[in-house]
Design an enzyme around this catalytic site. Structure first.
Site, mmCIF file in Angstrom:
data_model
loop_
_atom_site.group_PDB
_atom_site.id
_atom_site.type_symbol
_atom_site.label_atom_id
_atom_site.label_comp_id
_atom_site.label_asym_id
_atom_site.label_seq_id
_atom_site.Cartn_x
_atom_site.Cartn_y
_atom_site.Cartn_z
ATOM 1 N N HIS A 275 82.078 -15.794 -2.936
ATOM 2 C CA HIS A 275 82.359 -14.852 -1.857
ATOM 3 C C HIS A 275 82.306 -13.451 -2.454
ATOM 4 C CE1 HIS A 275 84.977 -18.315 -0.003
ATOM 5 N NE2 HIS A 275 83.696 -18.600 -0.037
HETATM 6 C C1 LIG Z 1 79.291 -23.406 -3.558
HETATM 7 C C2 LIG Z 1 79.454 -22.512 -2.374
HETATM 8 C C3 LIG Z 1 80.417 -22.763 -1.409
HETATM 9 C C4 LIG Z 1 80.570 -21.920 -0.319
HETATM 10 N N1 LIG Z 1 81.498 -22.237 0.625
HETATM 11 C C5 LIG Z 1 81.669 -21.416 1.682
HETATM 12 C C6 LIG Z 1 82.603 -21.729 2.699
HETATM 13 O O1 LIG Z 1 83.243 -22.783 2.691
HETATM 14 N N2 LIG Z 1 82.778 -20.841 3.712
HETATM 15 C C7 LIG Z 1 82.087 -19.679 3.768
HETATM 16 O O2 LIG Z 1 82.335 -18.909 4.681
HETATM 17 N N3 LIG Z 1 81.153 -19.376 2.838
HETATM 18 C C8 LIG Z 1 80.934 -20.210 1.801
HETATM 19 N N4 LIG Z 1 79.975 -19.914 0.875
HETATM 20 C C9 LIG Z 1 79.203 -18.677 1.043
HETATM 21 C C10 LIG Z 1 77.996 -18.846 1.980
HETATM 22 O O3 LIG Z 1 77.131 -19.819 1.492
HETATM 23 C C11 LIG Z 1 77.284 -17.506 2.100
HETATM 24 O O4 LIG Z 1 78.208 -16.563 2.626
HETATM 25 C C12 LIG Z 1 76.079 -17.526 3.038
HETATM 26 O O5 LIG Z 1 75.143 -18.489 2.683
HETATM 27 C C13 LIG Z 1 75.449 -16.136 3.011
HETATM 28 O O6 LIG Z 1 74.312 -16.073 3.829
HETATM 29 P P1 LIG Z 1 73.134 -15.074 3.426
HETATM 30 O O7 LIG Z 1 72.088 -15.225 4.445
HETATM 31 O O8 LIG Z 1 73.723 -13.743 3.191
HETATM 32 O O9 LIG Z 1 72.647 -15.593 1.991
HETATM 33 P P2 LIG Z 1 71.967 -16.992 1.625
HETATM 34 O O10 LIG Z 1 72.310 -18.025 2.635
HETATM 35 O O11 LIG Z 1 72.279 -17.289 0.219
HETATM 36 O O12 LIG Z 1 70.412 -16.692 1.745
HETATM 37 C C14 LIG Z 1 69.772 -15.731 0.937
HETATM 38 C C15 LIG Z 1 68.357 -16.191 0.627
HETATM 39 O O13 LIG Z 1 67.610 -15.109 0.083
HETATM 40 C C16 LIG Z 1 66.768 -15.588 -0.943
HETATM 41 N N5 LIG Z 1 66.417 -14.468 -1.836
HETATM 42 C C17 LIG Z 1 67.232 -13.804 -2.700
HETATM 43 N N6 LIG Z 1 66.546 -12.843 -3.340
HETATM 44 C C18 LIG Z 1 65.278 -12.882 -2.879
HETATM 45 C C19 LIG Z 1 64.097 -12.139 -3.173
HETATM 46 N N7 LIG Z 1 64.104 -11.142 -4.061
HETATM 47 N N8 LIG Z 1 62.951 -12.468 -2.531
HETATM 48 C C20 LIG Z 1 62.919 -13.487 -1.624
HETATM 49 N N9 LIG Z 1 64.013 -14.227 -1.312
HETATM 50 C C21 LIG Z 1 65.174 -13.922 -1.928
HETATM 51 C C22 LIG Z 1 67.594 -16.653 -1.596
HETATM 52 O O14 LIG Z 1 66.773 -17.556 -2.324
HETATM 53 C C23 LIG Z 1 68.298 -17.294 -0.406
HETATM 54 O O15 LIG Z 1 67.569 -18.392 0.099
HETATM 55 C C24 LIG Z 1 79.773 -20.763 -0.204
HETATM 56 C C25 LIG Z 1 78.800 -20.510 -1.165
HETATM 57 C C26 LIG Z 1 78.614 -21.373 -2.231
HETATM 58 C C27 LIG Z 1 77.556 -21.099 -3.215
#
Ligand SMILES: Cc1cc2nc3c(=O)[nH]c(=O)nc-3n(C[C@H](O)[C@H](O)[C@H](O)COP(=O)(O)OP(=O)(O)OC[C@H]3O[C@@H](n4cnc5c(N)ncnc54)[C@H](O)[C@@H]3O)c2cc1C
Ligand code: SF4
Lengths: 231, 588
Positions: B514
């Site tokens: 987080h």
């Molecule tokens: C082990 C774990 C447990 C979690 N448990 C919880 C929970 O219980 N509750 C909760 O609220 N949150 C939890 N989270 C957090 C949650 O997963 C994230 O808040 C959420 O996925 C964020 O969404 P996002 O779209 O910002 O990022 P993401 O879902 O991570 O997506 C970002 C994407 O961008 C891609 N990317 C990055 N850089 C580049 C680049 N330069 N070029 C192209 N692509 C790129 C990545 O590969 C990824 O696929 C957890 C996370 C983890 C790792």
């Protein structure tokens, strides 16, 4: 150089218009076949087998780490991505760090085993004129305890607690991981704990509070198809 | 040589949770949308295969689905006087990689922040005076809880959250969280079936006059069809949830809630295994022309686009801004610059209670199955006589009994040998754990910038994280540990152990993924990087979507709020931005 992915390499592609799917595109683990050593020399293997047998000793709760396959597990791990740190950040400069900054050494696990095991052998040969395997169990335990606590001066700059930590971590991985990786023979550690392993559906037992789970463990190994790597 | 490709209306960097939501919303609007994703394509049947998904070594220990540090890592240090060194392996947090992002392997605790979290500076100043927060860099978000409610509702129904409302339109609901803000309707699904440990925890809490309720969960309590028409299956309590993909279509993620519809749209395309290197700006730096990316063959491409959405996860969003020259990098010495400012985390602590006569069957579990007590979270309690601000949710959410990682033993147990083994067997089934997930306050010296020494595989600077737990948050966490100790005593048991949070954030043991801040939202371009629609102040055809927008973190998991912010940004783009493309939605 640009493909550092999970287990298998994947390649850039463009997807549009449908969910892509192809038969046999899953990526099951390769079953470790025991017999022979792929990383350890026979001398190293004897030492590691003796150590894992003290970390996880045979007693009325389970067989020992050697019989459970912990050394085979470590041997196979050291020939793969774990041994070579191929997934980790391995660029320099290598500077001594704070404990909060994690491992900052240049050596990967394979190199640490090679150097560390040689250092243990050399130290004991000099001190006792014996190999680790030749010591009595109580003396083996005393040596490991001292090494864990940083109280033995191993040659070649090997840091006892760091190398002990690596040995312990990998031994426990082997003992508790799915048997497909070469350790945890017959799911011995899972039977010992009462962990049902790779079962995936507990809906019938969720509300049976405080009642023992009745079924034995299962492993992800066992399907002959998994031994045939997809083309 | 860089190949120049035909232009797109929208390019989205990263196809995780936020990227998928934005892609779905903007393709519905008729725009031609391209997502560029660094990692591979991933789907349930092939990548979270029920034949071997339950492999602790592969997925939890070796972390097959996660971003590998060889691809990108960060450097870290605890304070600006130290030399930052690279996290050679990830530990304290684990970042996502591949289609679905971190949403593939999250637990699924799905929270709403409260109005008192959004208007935190205003609220704390009014209640306790400005002096109380003088050491901290507390900021309002620029939105209210009521403004966010419809977006939360949208995300919760998309994701099929299982829970029990505590407050529907101002009416308190028996069995829900009495401290939550009013919501317009109940959760789409009822709470999960409770296991034994959270049941005992809730009973203990209730007997003490506290208000336990089922944790809102993105694991399905029953079969669910979401508003896009996608069906999810009932969770089987398999205990291989966090760090694993779900083989049962039971955990909400892009795969189970959006992609089956999105991928069929002719105006959507995703390019996988393709890493965006930077956003290309037009001369003058006031608008983006597109992005440059590299594929697995090493070939570089320029992808022109009218609108660029950074959806790469908060930390990566911040680094991409720094590498692209979008906004100015924060300097703690002067307090100037906004990119990298207000990096925050989560301030956790844990308690174990050991029993002789109980069998918790720890392997019967799900990522978000448990009970929470919010009596000491946020500003739910009066801080008048206390020496800190903030709080924590107290959670009893036993997620697994996987034996490489989960082997609780009594304090003082040796780590190996026969005594170890005996204690391990004794502790495995009979230990109850619960923890406080604490808020994280922004300070002047917790921030992100570019590292002067260490480089990525393309020779570009890694991002540098300078972070330690602020004194305020340590005091908060200690107060919460005292409260947890009271619960531990009420639970009984033969012994308990309180693991308190100490100064010196350690990047090695897993704590929480987080990571918040770095491109925070707000109403003042001097103190925020994006406006309240997550539009860059500096380059208005770039939106930066993710927890990077949080000005500080609450005592709750972020993704409910991240999803809600994604819908808010989509709303801003669809209903305002497209009428006058390229113009700021908010005047500074
Ligand atoms: C082990 C774990 C447990 C979690 N448990 C919880 C929970 O219980 N509750 C909760 O609220 N949150 C939890 N989270 C957090 C949650 O997963 C994230 O808040 C959420 O996925 C964020 O969404 P996002 O779209 O910002 O990022 P993401 O879902 O991570 O997506 C970002 C994407 O961008 C891609 N990317 C990055 N850089 C580049 C680049 N330069 N070029 C192209 N692509 C790129 C990545 O590969 C990824 O696929 C957890 C996370 C983890 C790792
Ligand atoms: S616990 Fe439930 S949601 Fe999580 S992976 Fe298992 S079946 Fe899926």
């Amino acid at each position: 150089m640009f493909t550092v992915t999970a287990t298998s390499a994947s390649f850039a592609r463009s997807l549009s218009g449908s969910l892509p799917w192809a038969p046999l595109s899953s990526d099951p683990p390769m079953q470790v076949v025991s017999g022979g050593w792929q990383f350890f020399t026979p001398q190293e293997a004897a030492l590691v087998e003796a150590i894992v047998d003290r970390l996880v000793p045979a007693d009325d709760l389970s067989m020992g780490g050697k019989e459970a396959g912990c050394a085979v597990y470590i041997d196979r791990q050291l020939t793969g991505a774990f041994g070579t740190s191929s997934r980790l950040y391995t660029k320099g400069p290598f500077l001594p760090g704070l404990p909060t900054q994690g491992y900052q050494g240049e050596a990967n696990p394979a190199q640490r085993y090679r150097i560390g095991l040689a250092a243990i052998d050399a130290f004991l040969k000099q001190r006792d004129g014996k190999t680790f395997a030749e010591l009595q169990p109580a003396d083996q335990d005393a040596f490991l305890t001292a090494m864990e606590a940083g109280k033995v001066d191993l040659p070649n700059g090997v840091k006892g607690p760091g190398f002990f930590g690596l040995l312990l971590q990998n031994t426990m991985e082997g003992f508790f991981a799915d048997p497909v990786y070469g350790g945890n023979k017959d799911m011995v550690s899972w039977r010992m704990l009462g962990f049902p392993g790779a079962r995936y559906d507990y809906r019938d037992h969720v509300s049976k509070h405080n009642q023992p789970y009745p079924r034995p463990p299962v492993s992800i190994e066992g399907s002959p198809e998994w031994l045939v790597k997809r083309s | 040589m860089t190949t120049i490709l035909p232009r797109k209306d929208v390019v989205i960097v990263g196809l995780g949770w936020t990227g998928s939501i934005l892609a779905h919303e903007l393709t519905d609007q008729g725009l031609d949308v391209l997502a560029i994703e660094r990692g591979p394509w991933r789907d349930t049947a092939t990548d979270f295969n029920i034949g071997y998904a339950q492999d602790e070594l592969r997925y939890s220990v070796r972390r097959d689905l996660f971003l590998q540090p060889a691809v990108e890592t960060l450097t870290m240090r605890n304070d600006p006087s130290q030399t930052a060194l690279p996290m050679r392996d990830f530990g304290s947090f684990l970042l996502g990689n591949g289609v679905g992002g971190a949403g593939v392997h999250w637990n699924g605790h799905t929270w709403r922040f409260w109005d008192s979290d959004f208007q935190i500076k205003t609220n704390l100043t009014k209640r306790y005076g400005a002096a109380r927060i003088a050491d901290l860099q507390v900021e309002d978000w620029g939105v209210t809880g009521a403004e966010m409610e419809p977006y939360y509702d949208q995300f919760e129904y998309l994701a099929g959250i299982s829970g029990k409302a505590g407050n529907i339109k101002g009416q308190l609901q028996e069995g829900g969280n009495p401290f939550e803000d009013p919501r317009s309707r109940d959760y789409p699904n009822p709470p999960m079936e409770m296991t034994y440990a959270p049941t005992l925890f809730a009973n203990a809490g209730r007997s003490m006059g506290l208000h336990p309720f089922p944790t809102p969960s993105a694991n399905m309590s029953r079969t669910y069809v979401n508003p896009l028409g996608i069906t999810m299956g009932q969770c089987t309590y398999c205990g291989f949830c966090e760090r694993f993909g779900c083989a049962n279509y039971s955990k909400s993620s892009a795969q189970t809630t959006i992609l089956p519809v999105l991928m069929k749209k002719a105006n959507f395309e995703v390019r996988t295994d393709s890493e965006v290197l930077h956003v290309d700006l037009a001369a003058g730096g006031k608008s983006a022309r597109g992005v440059t990316y590299v594929d697995t063959s090493g070939q570089e491409f320029f992808q022109p686009a009218d609108l660029v959405l950074l959806c790469a996860y908060g930390l990566h969003n911040a680094r991409l801004m720094m590498l692209s020259g979008i906004g100015r990098i924060y300097d703690p010495a002067t307090g100037e610059g906004t990119v990298g400012r207000n990096y925050c985390y989560q301030t956790n602590a844990g308690v174990q209670v050991f029993f002789d006569d109980k069998n918790f069957n720890p392997f019967i579990a799900a990522g978000a199955l448990g009970q929470t007590i919010d009596d000491y979270n946020g500003d739910a309690f009066d801080h008048g006589g206390l020496d800190f601000v903030g709080g924590a949710g107290i959670n009893c959410i036993p997620t697994n009994g996987r034996p490489i990682g989960t082997r609780p033993t009594l304090p003082g147990t040796p780590k190996w040998g026969s005594a170890w083994k005996k204690a391990t067997v004794a502790g495995y089934k009979s230990t109850l754990g619960f923890s406080s997930q604490g808020s994280s306050s922004a300070t002047r010296t917790n921030y992100l910038d570019l590292d002067p020494t260490y480089k990525d595989r393309f020779g570009r600077p890694l991002m540098r994280m300078t972070f330690d737990f602020p004194d305020n948050d340590i005091r908060m966490s200690n107060y919460l540990c005292d409260r947890m100790e009271e619960i531990a005593k009420t639970l009984g048991g033969k012994q308990y152990n309180v693991g308190r949070r100490k100064k010196g954030w350690d990047s090695v043991p897993y704590q929480s993924t987080h990571n918040t801040g770095g491109a925070i939202m707000g109403t003042d371009p001097k103190r925020s990087a994006v406006n309240t629609f997550l539009q860059s102040w500096d380059v208005p055809n770039v939106f930066v979507i993710g927890a990077s927008a949080f000005p500080q973190n609450a005592g709750k998991n972020p993704t409910g709020t991240v999803g809600a912010l994604a819908y808010r940004a989509a709303d801003g783009i669809r209903n305002h931005y497209l009428r006058n493309p390229g113009a700021p939605l908010v005047q500074a």
